[in-house]
Design a protein around this motif. Structure first.
Motif, PDB file in Angstrom:
ATOM      1  N   ASN A  50      79.497  58.557 100.861  1.00 32.27           N
ATOM      2  CA  ASN A  50      78.194  58.887 101.434  1.00 32.27           C
ATOM      3  C   ASN A  50      77.165  57.814 101.111  1.00 32.27           C
ATOM      4  OD1 ASN A  50      79.077  61.319 102.563  1.00 32.27           O
ATOM      5  ND2 ASN A  50      78.608  62.485 100.704  1.00 32.27           N
ATOM      6  N   ALA A  56      77.802  54.747 103.312  1.00 32.42           N
ATOM      7  CA  ALA A  56      77.342  54.919 104.689  1.00 32.42           C
ATOM      8  C   ALA A  56      75.840  54.703 104.791  1.00 32.42           C
ATOM      9  CB  ALA A  56      77.724  56.312 105.193  1.00 32.42           C
ATOM     10  N   TRP A  57      75.092  55.257 103.846  1.00 33.52           N
ATOM     11  CA  TRP A  57      73.635  55.118 103.878  1.00 33.52           C
ATOM     12  C   TRP A  57      73.211  53.667 103.640  1.00 33.52           C
ATOM     13  CZ3 TRP A  57      69.712  57.838 105.575  1.00 33.52           C
ATOM     14  CH2 TRP A  57      68.424  57.536 105.137  1.00 33.52           C
ATOM     15  N   GLN A  58      73.817  53.014 102.668  1.00 33.17           N
ATOM     16  CA  GLN A  58      73.450  51.634 102.374  1.00 33.17           C
ATOM     17  C   GLN A  58      73.800  50.699 103.529  1.00 33.17           C
ATOM     18  OE1 GLN A  58      75.206  50.485  98.633  1.00 33.17           O
ATOM     19  NE2 GLN A  58      74.160  52.092  97.463  1.00 33.17           N
ATOM     20  N   HIS A  59      74.968  50.910 104.130  1.00 38.40           N
ATOM     21  CA  HIS A  59      75.401  50.039 105.227  1.00 38.40           C
ATOM     22  C   HIS A  59      74.530  50.235 106.458  1.00 38.40           C
ATOM     23  CE1 HIS A  59      78.169  47.629 107.604  1.00 38.40           C
ATOM     24  NE2 HIS A  59      78.215  48.596 108.517  1.00 38.40           N
ATOM     25  N   ALA A  60      74.081  51.464 106.695  1.00 42.82           N
ATOM     26  CA  ALA A  60      73.224  51.714 107.854  1.00 42.82           C
ATOM     27  C   ALA A  60      71.905  50.965 107.740  1.00 42.82           C
ATOM     28  CB  ALA A  60      72.968  53.212 107.997  1.00 42.82           C
ATOM     29  N   ALA A  61      71.407  50.782 106.528  1.00 40.35           N
ATOM     30  CA  ALA A  61      70.145  50.081 106.321  1.00 40.35           C
ATOM     31  C   ALA A  61      70.322  48.575 106.207  1.00 40.35           C
ATOM     32  CB  ALA A  61      69.460  50.619 105.064  1.00 40.35           C
ATOM     33  N   LEU A 115      73.406  45.796 107.062  1.00 38.77           N
ATOM     34  CA  LEU A 115      74.768  45.563 107.539  1.00 38.77           C
ATOM     35  C   LEU A 115      75.523  44.574 106.665  1.00 38.77           C
ATOM     36  CD1 LEU A 115      74.221  45.447 111.410  1.00 38.77           C
ATOM     37  CD2 LEU A 115      75.014  47.345 109.996  1.00 38.77           C
ATOM     38  N   GLY A 129      80.591  48.951 104.388  1.00 40.49           N
ATOM     39  CA  GLY A 129      80.478  50.326 104.822  1.00 40.49           C
ATOM     40  C   GLY A 129      81.764  51.086 104.569  1.00 40.49           C
ATOM     41  N   PRO A 134      79.349  62.572 109.733  1.00 39.91           N
ATOM     42  CA  PRO A 134      79.656  61.239 110.275  1.00 39.91           C
ATOM     43  C   PRO A 134      80.648  60.458 109.414  1.00 39.91           C
ATOM     44  CG  PRO A 134      77.288  61.648 110.314  1.00 39.91           C
ATOM     45  CD  PRO A 134      77.906  62.738 109.488  1.00 39.91           C
ATOM     46  N   GLU A 185      84.433  59.149 110.418  1.00 44.16           N
ATOM     47  CA  GLU A 185      84.873  57.758 110.239  1.00 44.16           C
ATOM     48  C   GLU A 185      86.196  57.705 109.490  1.00 44.16           C
ATOM     49  OE1 GLU A 185      82.925  53.399 109.215  1.00 44.16           O
ATOM     50  OE2 GLU A 185      81.757  55.234 108.873  1.00 44.16           O
TER      51      GLU A 185
END
Length: 816
Positions: free
Chosen positions: A665, A668-673, A675, A679, A752, A756
């Motif tokens: 989790n 996912a949050w770090q990668h969304a902010a 790239l 992720g 989400p 994945e």
């Protein structure tokens, strides 16, 4: 009615003249004051001997606030919720007390009453399971047990400066089917322990409370104050500490009225006893530095010392069935945080555990320099026992763990230490610096912050001077980089801080620590022989020593893996002045996360997963009348050692670390902010590539930062797996796949993230189903992979209903 005698003990014991002399039940309890709060607790002086059950000799129970009330000719024992108290005027206190439930746990008729107090027969109280033995047995899956009154008996009671003690032999009867009880109890349906019920008066006057600060390193004693101060927030937290008062009233430092003494159980054999005393006395240096010379010491108790006496601070020597933890406990006044009694339990099994690891590393028996190697083993164990004593006594002094001291100039004794072992010039493990000696700067801070006294410019001890002095200590600690991180940040599924690593050596660079551990592992495995076990032991013990070496790197791996999706932050109050670098929560930089991902996934290489040929060459099954323990690898190869189980366990270290749902989790949050951060898909791709498609090569992520992984295994180890490489990789691949499946079924990943995970499994299934096979061996491998694809497809069609094989069992690695 009894008169109020504030100058006399709250309780006393009186012999009942109507009962035979010497009868344990002939003692009556004299209650001098009703409606007066005191502490009620129950300790064990004779335990069950099971690490799994934790019902140890010397174990203290929870402290509760209790009071006796006089109702209808009876003395009624009432418990109050110590986590919800009220201060203020009489009306506020009454409203706070009446707003929350009480518990009546026992009562007895008042037999006689005069000006000195009321007499009651305490037998029923002594025979009550106040320690919660039955509840614990039920929670640990041992069945429903209850006290058998026909097989339970009061023992001679005692009174002293810390109240009254009511011991009893409690026999609990139950089904007798629990596996832990069956291992340690002669008749598992009847468990008999000795419980001591303690009635401890609260200090009068109470010690002035010191407010707790989350960066203090204390473990904090708290309650909700539902009195006059509700507008300020009801939660109140205090720093736990012993009463340590200078002999000269009002002095900031100097000799104290009552030194703080810990007595060591004389049952500890030499040379470990001397090591325990020496390590425990390390704290003297910190008390002296805080201004209190000769205020603290540790010494050996006399043989006839009553270790159950709550007026003494004690260090118990505890024996158990199997690997277990040592503990430091404190009985505290919930009103102020004052520690009234410290009790430490040192598990004797620790000596055997550290000895087994050191012998596995050095294989000393029969070696040309056997004497020197055995001396190194012995000194390693002694050093560990010194450190263990200091650590557990530290808990009893009021201090919590600090799992961030790898970044300090010297490690804290409140950290969990892994032995710092290197490979010497001769190519063998060097244990000469395995454990540090003495306190670190954080330990000095702990004592100064908990026990220091602070005066203003005029020399007066004031609250404002104390607040300013404590703030200065914390500020200086922050400026020196003395970060503090406790259990919640380092252990368990919620742990996220990148620097809160447990069981790692004092090396601030986790990559260096992992490389060093792998080098030691290679050297020890290459030199493994029957000399890893004393000559009088059966050779089946070699399997356990082999497991210790095969998983030697486990904690170093975890320290690197926690950088993936890791964050950093610090404890503080909202009003604290802190540098920008320690405010808020910040993710680990992308280059460090990618490097950590590569280093962790590289450990799925078969050469790291299969034990060295030197190890496999000497292993035999356990001898007759011996059996494997949880410390061994499981085997699905019959009686003999199962290398594939060793492969599974080593692979599970990687899979479990990277695929923990909370970590996914965060990823996912770090990668969304950003790239640049890895992720969830990147982690899955790296794992599947390493285990199922190594020829694809890794996705190295951003081009900045080192791209190195752990050094390759030895040439002999690589040769040993060359023919078996497909089998080993698929075995590891299945460990990864099962961990992903478990995460899909787990309620932890957000939807989400879960989707994945499922998409990655679907892609893997398509690729495995499409693989061709030419040669006979490749045809067999391709057939296995197509079956794997079918299994994955079936799982994805209905994850909730699909059968999942259990995840591999990894033999325990802690405590060390």
């Amino acid at each position: 009615m009894p008169r109020n005698h504030p100058d006399r003990p709250l309780f006393d014991l009186v012999t009942d003249p109507d009962r035979p002399e010497g009868d344990a039940g002939s003692t009556l309890l004299l209650v001098r004051r009703f409606d007066t709060p005191f502490l009620l607790t129950a300790a064990l002086s004779a335990g069950a001997g099971s690490s799994e059950l934790t019902l140890d000799r010397g174990k203290s129970g929870k402290g509760r606030i209790a009071e006796f009330r006089r109702l209808s000719g009876r003395a009624v024992l009432v418990l109050r919720d110590k986590h919800r108290l009220a201060t203020g005027g009489p009306a506020a206190v009454r409203a706070g007390a009446d707003s929350f439930a009480r518990s009546v746990i026992w009562s007895a008729p008042v037999l006689r009453e005069d000006a000195d107090g009321a007499l009651v027969d305490p037998t029923g109280l002594a025979l009550t399971d106040l320690h919660g033995i039955a509840d614990l047995l039920r929670e640990r899956g041992q069945g429903d047990y209850a006290v058998d009154p026909d097989a339970s008996y009061p023992l001679p009671a005692a009174a002293g400066p810390r109240g009254v003690r009511l011991p009893a032999l409690l026999t609990l009867r139950g089904p007798g089917t629990g596996p832990a009880l069956r291992r340690v109890t002669p008749a598992p349906a009847a468990l008999s322990l000795v419980q001591h019920v303690h009635l401890v008066p609260l200090p009068d006057p109470p010690l002035p409370a010191r407010p707790y600060h989350p960066a203090s390193g204390g473990y904090g004693i708290g309650h909700d104050d539902h009195g006059d101060r509700v507008a300020d927030g009801v939660r109140v937290m205090y720093q736990p500490r012993f009463r340590l008062e200078p002999a000269e009233p009002g002095a900031v430092s100097g000799p104290v009225r009552t030194p703080l003494v810990f007595l060591v159980d004389p049952a500890v054999p030499e040379p470990w006893r001397s090591a325990v005393v020496a390590g425990g006395n390390w704290w003297r240096e910190a008390f002296e530095a805080a201004g209190f010379p000769d205020a603290y010491r540790v010494e050996v108790a006399a043989v006839d010392t009553d270790l159950d006496d709550p007026a003494l601070n004690t260090v118990w020597w505890v024996h158990r069935d199997g690997r277990g933890w040592s503990h430091g406990q404190a009985l505290t006044d919930p009103r102020t945080g004052e520690i009234l009694h410290g009790r430490v339990r040192l598990g004797s099994q620790r000596v055997e555990q550290v000895t087994a690891l050191a012998e596995a590393l050095l294989a000393p028996y029969g070696h040309p320099d056997e004497t020197a190697r055995l001396a190194a083993v012995r000194e390693t164990v002694l050093a560990r026992m010194r450190l263990l004593a200091a650590h557990e006594i530290g808990h009893a002094l009021g201090f919590m763990h600090n799992f961030a001291s790898t970044g300090h100039p010297r490690p804290s004794v409140m950290d969990y230490p892994h032995p710092h072992i290197t490979v010497g010039p001769d190519g063998t493990p060097d244990l000469s610096r395995a454990y540090p000696a003495g306190l670190g700067p954080w330990d000095h801070f702990l004592v100064a912050h908990a026990y220091g006294r602070f005066a203003d410019e005029s020399g007066e001890l004031t609250a404002a001077a104390e607040e300013a002095g404590l703030a200065r200590l914390r500020r200086e600690a922050t400026e020196r980089g003395l970060l503090c991180l406790a259990d919640e940040d380092a252990r368990g599924p919620g742990a996220a801080h990148a620097d809160a690593a447990v069981w790692v050596p004092h090396l601030p660079d986790p990559f260096e620590a992992l490389d060093q551990a792998l080098a030691v592992r290679r050297a020890a495995q290459a030199g493994f022989s029957r000399g890893a076990v004393p000559p009088g032991r059966q050779t089946g013990e070699l399997e356990r020593r082999a497991a210790l070496l095969h998983l030697y790197h486990r904690h170093h791996l975890a320290a690197v893996a926690r950088l993936v999706g890791g964050v950093r932050y610090a404890y503080a109050h909202a009003g604290d002045a802190l540098p920008d670098t320690v405010t808020g929560t910040s993710p680990v930089p992308p280059e460090d996360q990618w490097r950590a991902l590569r280093a962790t996934v590289a450990l799925l290489d078969p050469a790291h997963l299969v034990p060295d040929p030197a190890v496999l060459a000497v292993l035999t099954p356990p001898g007759i009348r011996y059996e494997r323990s949880p410390e061994h690898f499981d085997t699905r190869a019959g009686r003999v050692f199962d290398p594939l189980s060793a492969v599974e366990s080593a692979a599970a270290l990687v899979a479990e670390a990277l695929l923990e749902p909370a970590r996914l989790n965060r990823l996912a949050w770090q990668h969304a902010a950003d790239l640049r951060q890895p992720g969830v898909g990147d982690v899955l791709a790296a794992l599947f590539t390493a285990s199922w498609h190594p020829d694809d090569g890794p996705d190295d992520g951003p081009d900045d930062g080192p791209h190195d992984g752990p050094d390759a295994a030895s040439d002999t180890a690589q040769e040993a797996v060359s023919d078996r490489e497909p089998l080993v990789r698929e075995t590891a691949g299945w460990v990864v796949v099962r961990q992903v499946m478990a995460a899909v079924r787990d309620g932890g990943p957000h939807p989400p993230v879960r989707e994945e995970l499922k998409a990655a499994l679907r892609t893997l299934a398509h690729r495995l189903a499409a693989e061709p096979g030419a040669a006979d061996r490749n045809q067999a491998r391709a057939a296995r992979r197509r079956e794997t694809a079918h299994t994955l497809t079936a799982f994805l069609a209905g994850p909730a209903a699909a059968h999942l094989d259990p995840l591999p069992r990894v033999p325990p690695g802690a405590p060390l």
